[in-house]
Design a protein around this motif. Structure first.
Motif, mmCIF file in Angstrom:
data_model
loop_
_atom_site.group_PDB
_atom_site.id
_atom_site.type_symbol
_atom_site.label_atom_id
_atom_site.label_comp_id
_atom_site.label_asym_id
_atom_site.label_seq_id
_atom_site.Cartn_x
_atom_site.Cartn_y
_atom_site.Cartn_z
ATOM 1 N N MET A 167 0.844 -1.179 0.000
ATOM 2 C CA MET A 167 0.000 0.000 0.000
ATOM 3 C C MET A 167 0.883 1.234 0.000
ATOM 4 N N ASN A 168 0.641 2.153 -0.935
ATOM 5 C CA ASN A 168 1.415 3.379 -0.987
ATOM 6 C C ASN A 168 0.809 4.420 -0.066
ATOM 7 N N THR A 169 1.599 4.915 0.843
ATOM 8 C CA THR A 169 1.127 5.958 1.747
ATOM 9 C C THR A 169 2.126 7.078 1.748
ATOM 10 N N ARG A 170 1.680 8.277 2.023
ATOM 11 C CA ARG A 170 2.614 9.386 2.129
ATOM 12 C C ARG A 170 3.271 9.323 3.493
ATOM 13 N N ARG A 171 4.578 9.593 3.516
ATOM 14 C CA ARG A 171 5.338 9.451 4.753
ATOM 15 C C ARG A 171 5.015 10.621 5.663
ATOM 16 N N ARG A 172 4.524 10.330 6.866
ATOM 17 C CA ARG A 172 4.096 11.382 7.778
ATOM 18 C C ARG A 172 4.787 11.192 9.111
ATOM 19 N N ILE A 173 6.024 11.683 9.215
ATOM 20 C CA ILE A 173 6.747 11.606 10.473
ATOM 21 C C ILE A 173 7.064 13.018 10.917
ATOM 22 N N LEU A 174 6.590 13.394 12.078
ATOM 23 C CA LEU A 174 6.822 14.717 12.614
ATOM 24 C C LEU A 174 7.938 14.642 13.628
ATOM 25 N N SER A 175 8.947 15.497 13.483
ATOM 26 C CA SER A 175 10.041 15.531 14.433
ATOM 27 C C SER A 175 9.741 16.581 15.485
ATOM 28 N N ILE A 176 9.553 16.148 16.724
ATOM 29 C CA ILE A 176 9.213 17.035 17.816
ATOM 30 C C ILE A 176 10.456 17.261 18.659
ATOM 31 N N THR A 177 10.887 18.491 18.784
ATOM 32 C CA THR A 177 12.082 18.767 19.571
ATOM 33 C C THR A 177 11.761 19.127 20.995
ATOM 34 N N ALA A 178 10.508 19.465 21.242
ATOM 35 C CA ALA A 178 10.107 19.771 22.609
ATOM 36 C C ALA A 178 8.620 19.548 22.739
ATOM 37 N N VAL A 205 1.385 -0.078 9.523
ATOM 38 C CA VAL A 205 0.658 0.668 10.554
ATOM 39 C C VAL A 205 -0.413 1.542 9.904
ATOM 40 N N GLN A 206 -0.037 2.200 8.819
ATOM 41 C CA GLN A 206 -1.006 3.054 8.139
ATOM 42 C C GLN A 206 -2.185 2.247 7.589
ATOM 43 N N GLU A 207 -1.882 1.079 7.040
ATOM 44 C CA GLU A 207 -2.961 0.235 6.516
ATOM 45 C C GLU A 207 -3.900 -0.197 7.638
#
Length: 294
Positions: free
Chosen positions: A1-12, A261-263
Motif C-alpha cells: 500500500m502506498n502511503t505518504r510518509r508522515r513523520i513529525l520531528s518534535i524537539t520539545a 501501521v497506516q494500513e
C-alpha cells in the motif's frame, strides 16, 4: 500500500496545562536473548513485518498479545515483558499513579485519532435527542471519548473538559445524548444497541469497521493531543538500553512497518519522533496533575 510518509520531528513537548521488578529475559546491550513486547492487536500484519525488520538488525523479538488494555502494564511491571507498545502518555500516567509504579517511555510511535462510529446514523446530526452513546470505561480513553463527543456537539462538559473528565463532568441539561461506559473491546459490539460508540483504533478493523466510517473524531495534529502520543514503555532505568532504543528506531524508520501501521489504522496514524526526555517530562507533568486531583 502506498502511503505518504508522515513523520513529525518534535524537539520539545509543550508542558500543557492539563487539569494531563523482576529480572528481564530481554536482549540487553550485549544483544543476547529475546525481547518480549506486549501489544494489544498482535494480529495486525505489521507486527510480523516489524519482527522481521528487528531480526535483520540482529534482534530477536517475540510479540505477545493481550486482549485488554489493563493487562500489558502489570505484565511489564512483573518482568513478564521487556517492553510494551499499546498506550499513550495519559494512560501510562494513570497506571503509574494508581499502582505506585514507575514505568517509563522509551520512544514514541504515533498518535491515532479516536473515532465515533454508528451503524444506525450517517452523521452526528442524525443522532436523536436522548439517545445513548457508548464510550470506553478506562479513565484516559473515557475522558478522551467525552472530549470527542463534546467536539461533535453531542454533550457539554463542565469547564470545557480535560484529559481527566468523567461522567460526573457531563452537564446533562446541555447535552444531547446519554453516555454509557463499556470495556474498550466491547464498544464496537455494542453498536447494534446504541446510537453510536467510541471505538479505539485497535478494535476498528476487527469489528469490521474502517477509520473512514467514523462520523466524528479528534484531531491528532492538534498540539493538545500530544499527551495521547503512543509509546514504547519499559521499566524505570531501562529506557537507555541500546537494544530497546534500537527497536524504537526500527519502528520509526522502517518504511514497510509504517506502511503496515497506516494500513491497519486506515491511513490515519501521525508518526512522531519525540525525544525521550520530553516524553518523560510530559509524563511527569501528567502524573503530577493526576495526583493533584486526588
Amino acid at each position: 500500500m502506498n502511503t505518504r510518509r508522515r513523520i513529525l520531528s518534535i524537539t520539545a513537548v509543550p508542558l500543557l496545562a492539563l487539569s494531563m521488578a523482576a529480572c528481564s529475559s530481554a536482549a540487553g546491550d550485549d544483544g543476547e536473548g529475546t525481547v518480549k513486547i506486549g501489544v494489544v492487536g498482535a494480529s495486525d500484519p505489521y507486527w510480523a513485518t516489524y519482527t522481521e525488520a528487528a531480526k535483520a538488525e540482529g534482534i530477536d523479538v517475540e510479540i505477545l498479545d493481550f486482549a485488554e488494555y489493563t493487562q500489558p502494564n502489570p505484565a511489564l511491571t512483573e518482568g513478564e515483558l521487556d517492553l510494551n507498545q499499546f498506550q499513550h502518555i495519559v494512560y501510562l500516567a494513570r497506571y503509574n499513579v494508581s499502582s505506585g509504579e514507575d514505568l517509563t517511555p522509551v520512544g514514541s510511535t504515533a498518535i491515532y485519532p479516536l473515532g465515533l462510529y454508528s451503524t444506525q446514523y450517517d452523521s452526528v446530526e442524525d443522532i436523536p435527542e436522548g439517545a445513548t452513546v457508548a464510550v470506553p470505561n478506562d479513565e484516559s480513553n473515557l475522558a478522551r471519548g467525552l472530549l470527542v463527543l463534546q467536539s461533535a456537539g453531542l454533550l457539554t462538559l463542565d469547564g470545557g473538559g480535560s484529559p481527566f473528565s468523567t461522567l460526573e463532568d457531563i452537564d446533562e441539561g446541555k447535552s444531547k445524548v446519554k453516555v454509557t461506559t463499556l470495556e474498550a473491546s466491547l464498544t464496537p459490539t455494542s453498536l447494534p444497541d446504541v446510537a453510536a460508540a467510541i471505538v479505539n483504533n485497535d478494535f476498528v478493523e476487527d469489528a469490521g469497521l474502517k477509520a473512514a466510517d467514523a462520523i466524528a473524531q479528534d484531531d491528532p495534529s492538534d498540539p493538545a493531543a500530544i499527551p495521547y502520543v503512543n509509546i514504547f514503555a519499559a521499566r524505570a532505568g531501562e529506557e537507555t538500553n541500546e537494544t530497546y532504543v534500537k527497536l524504537v528506531e526500527i519502528y520509526q524508520d522502517t518504511q514497510s512497518v509504517e506502511d503496515g501501521v497506516q494500513e491497519a489504522s486506515g491511513n490515519t496514524a501521525e508518526f512522531l519522533k519525540v525525544p525521550v526526555q520530553d516524553l518523560k517530562t510530559s509524563l511527569a507533568k501528567v502524573q503530577k496533575d493526576i495526583e493533584a486531583l486526588g
